[in-house]
Motif scaffolding. Structure first.
Motif, mmCIF file in Angstrom:
data_model
loop_
_atom_site.group_PDB
_atom_site.id
_atom_site.type_symbol
_atom_site.label_atom_id
_atom_site.label_comp_id
_atom_site.label_asym_id
_atom_site.label_seq_id
_atom_site.Cartn_x
_atom_site.Cartn_y
_atom_site.Cartn_z
ATOM 1 N N PHE A 248 35.494 84.751 31.594
ATOM 2 C CA PHE A 248 35.081 85.639 32.742
ATOM 3 C C PHE A 248 35.144 84.602 33.710
ATOM 4 C CE2 PHE A 248 30.954 84.001 31.276
ATOM 5 C CZ PHE A 248 30.392 83.988 32.292
ATOM 6 N N TYR A 249 35.309 85.180 35.122
ATOM 7 C CA TYR A 249 35.292 84.534 36.262
ATOM 8 C C TYR A 249 34.472 85.584 37.450
ATOM 9 C CZ TYR A 249 36.200 81.711 40.486
ATOM 10 O OH TYR A 249 35.886 80.952 41.556
ATOM 11 N N CYS A 250 33.426 85.133 37.961
ATOM 12 C CA CYS A 250 32.617 85.954 38.986
ATOM 13 C C CYS A 250 32.362 85.107 39.972
ATOM 14 C CB CYS A 250 31.315 86.321 38.243
ATOM 15 S SG CYS A 250 31.646 87.503 36.972
ATOM 16 N N CYS A 251 31.761 85.857 41.158
ATOM 17 C CA CYS A 251 31.142 85.509 42.239
ATOM 18 C C CYS A 251 29.997 86.585 42.219
ATOM 19 C CB CYS A 251 32.034 85.970 43.487
ATOM 20 S SG CYS A 251 31.234 85.683 45.097
ATOM 21 N N ARG A 277 37.032 94.701 34.646
ATOM 22 C CA ARG A 277 36.458 94.416 36.009
ATOM 23 C C ARG A 277 34.937 94.282 35.572
ATOM 24 N NH1 ARG A 277 37.462 95.771 41.685
ATOM 25 N NH2 ARG A 277 35.731 96.986 42.614
ATOM 26 N N ILE A 278 34.293 93.301 36.460
ATOM 27 C CA ILE A 278 32.788 93.377 36.435
ATOM 28 C C ILE A 278 32.374 93.648 37.744
ATOM 29 C CG2 ILE A 278 30.882 91.773 36.149
ATOM 30 C CD1 ILE A 278 32.812 90.043 33.936
ATOM 31 N N ASP A 279 31.635 94.667 38.117
ATOM 32 C CA ASP A 279 31.351 95.051 39.501
ATOM 33 C C ASP A 279 29.860 95.298 39.643
ATOM 34 O OD1 ASP A 279 31.470 96.388 42.025
ATOM 35 O OD2 ASP A 279 32.775 97.985 41.400
ATOM 36 N N GLY A 280 29.102 94.141 40.459
ATOM 37 C CA GLY A 280 27.760 94.209 40.896
ATOM 38 C C GLY A 280 26.867 94.135 39.665
ATOM 39 N N THR A 306 42.162 92.148 41.781
ATOM 40 C CA THR A 306 41.241 92.760 41.896
ATOM 41 C C THR A 306 40.432 92.833 43.382
ATOM 42 O OG1 THR A 306 39.411 94.418 41.070
ATOM 43 C CG2 THR A 306 39.402 92.181 40.465
ATOM 44 N N SER A 307 39.674 93.564 43.947
ATOM 45 C CA SER A 307 38.902 93.136 45.136
ATOM 46 C C SER A 307 37.570 93.723 45.207
ATOM 47 C CB SER A 307 39.840 93.334 46.461
ATOM 48 O OG SER A 307 40.221 94.824 46.320
ATOM 49 N N PHE A 308 36.743 93.458 45.940
ATOM 50 C CA PHE A 308 35.587 93.880 45.928
ATOM 51 C C PHE A 308 35.039 93.991 47.615
ATOM 52 C CE2 PHE A 308 35.971 91.828 42.123
ATOM 53 C CZ PHE A 308 35.418 92.702 41.068
ATOM 54 N N ARG A 315 23.994 89.517 42.454
ATOM 55 C CA ARG A 315 24.912 90.483 41.457
ATOM 56 C C ARG A 315 26.319 89.858 41.321
ATOM 57 N NH1 ARG A 315 22.508 95.601 40.216
ATOM 58 N NH2 ARG A 315 20.410 95.308 40.627
ATOM 59 N N SER A 316 26.830 90.188 40.390
ATOM 60 C CA SER A 316 28.056 89.454 39.924
ATOM 61 C C SER A 316 29.359 90.333 39.912
ATOM 62 C CB SER A 316 28.029 88.762 38.372
ATOM 63 O OG SER A 316 27.000 87.806 38.316
#
Length: 325
Positions: A248-251, A277-280, A306-308, A315-316
């Motif tokens: 996985f890769y997250c901000c 997709r990992i969203d928040g 993907t974009s956020f 939160r990730s």
């Protein structure tokens, strides 16, 4: 990816919560003596509060934070802190009870207890007006973040472009960090500085690289000149990882982030079996491959994009995948 100050605050609060759960936990007669500085801030404790008031505020706050956890974690959290347990039942006894109910040994339950404590610390950090923003002004925020991740062999290369806006005069350095998840297989070595290369391609220089935990590397980005309030500046840097075991890769931002654009390029010969997709999410949940999420698919060259927008602190956001085979 995350900001070091956010991770440090969460780690410190997690340590204070671990001290609180010891012995009789929330039922301990001397509980007010074991409330750390960050936990006092989270609970809104004043210097002139009586011991009884301190106890009530701590119990009410921890109980409310537990209610915000995923349902599967709430019962573990209540037992860990001693909510609703028999009088006089100590922490080790509560762990044994939890292990018996789940048919797991105490060591496994200790890891679960540590995970749930960290989740509570993350929840407290994300709560408006508690730990994140109380008593300070954010020195800067990210207006745009673009990441290009290329996976090859066992390693990876990350190209990150980050545009920040200063909220203060004389901003000379940006604290940054990289979180590398623990190895997937027992016995594999933990990440080290030797296996990580960080280079600024444009926009300043990197210095003061250091390990701040067993899986997080912190460093500082220095622009060519100090930034004043409202000034924008863009960094472009590269990170090389010899071993990239985490699927996985997250901000996970410390300060607000207006937009995050992520592009991951997989080896076309080793495309993932599943991608999502990992969203928040909480950072601990980001590693969970079983949580229901929106599926994604690579294109014909093995890339997925993907974009956020309007990312919340602590939160990730990012992508997770199940490796082929």
């Amino acid at each position: 990816m995350d900001q070091v100050a956010a991770g440090t605050k969460i780690d410190e609060l997690s340590a204070e919560l671990k001290a609180l759960r010891k012995g009789l936990g929330i039922q301990a007669p001397n509980l007010p003596l074991h409330v750390g500085a960050l936990l006092r801030q989270v609970c809104g404790i004043q210097d002139d509060d009586s011991p009884g008031t301190v106890r009530d505020k701590v119990a009410e706050t921890v109980r409310s934070l537990i209610k915000r956890l995923p349902e599967s974690q709430r019962e573990v959290a209540r037992l860990v802190f001693g909510f609703g347990t028999p009088a006089g039942q100590r922490y080790t006894d509560r762990l044994t009870q939890l292990g018996t109910g789940a048919d797991r040994n105490v060591r496994t339950m200790q890891r679960r207890a540590d995970d749930v404590v960290y989740l509570i610390a993350e929840t407290a950090y994300a709560a408006p007006g508690r730990l994140t923003h109380a008593g300070r002004k954010d020195p800067w925020h990210t207006s745009a973040l673009a990441v290009r991740l290329t996976l090859g062999g066992t390693g990876a290369e990350v190209f990150e472009t980050r545009r920040i806006i200063s909220h203060v005069d004389g901003l000379e350095e940006i604290e940054h960090s990289v979180s590398l998840a623990r190895p997937l297989q027992p016995g594999q070595p933990l990440p080290t500085l030797e296996g990580l290369g960080i280079d600024v391609v444009a926009g300043g220089e990197v210095h003061s690289e250091r390990m701040v935990s067993s899986t997080r590397v912190a460093f500082r980005l220095r622009p060519p000149h100090p930034l004043d309030t409202g000034d924008q500046h863009e960094f472009f840097f590269r990170i090389r990882v010899d071993e990239f075991p985490s699927p996985f890769y997250c901000c996970t931002p410390e300060y607000p982030c207006e937009s995050f654009d992520l592009n991951v390029r997989f080896d076309r010969r080793r495309l993932p079996a599943r991608l999502w997709r990992i969203d928040g999410e909480f950072s601990k949940d980001a590693e969970d491959p079983l949580a229901p999420r929106k599926p994604l698919w690579p294109d014909t060259v093995g890339e997925v994009h993907t974009s956020f927008h309007d990312l919340e602190p602590a939160r990730s956001y990012g992508l997770g995948w199940q490796p082929a085979g």
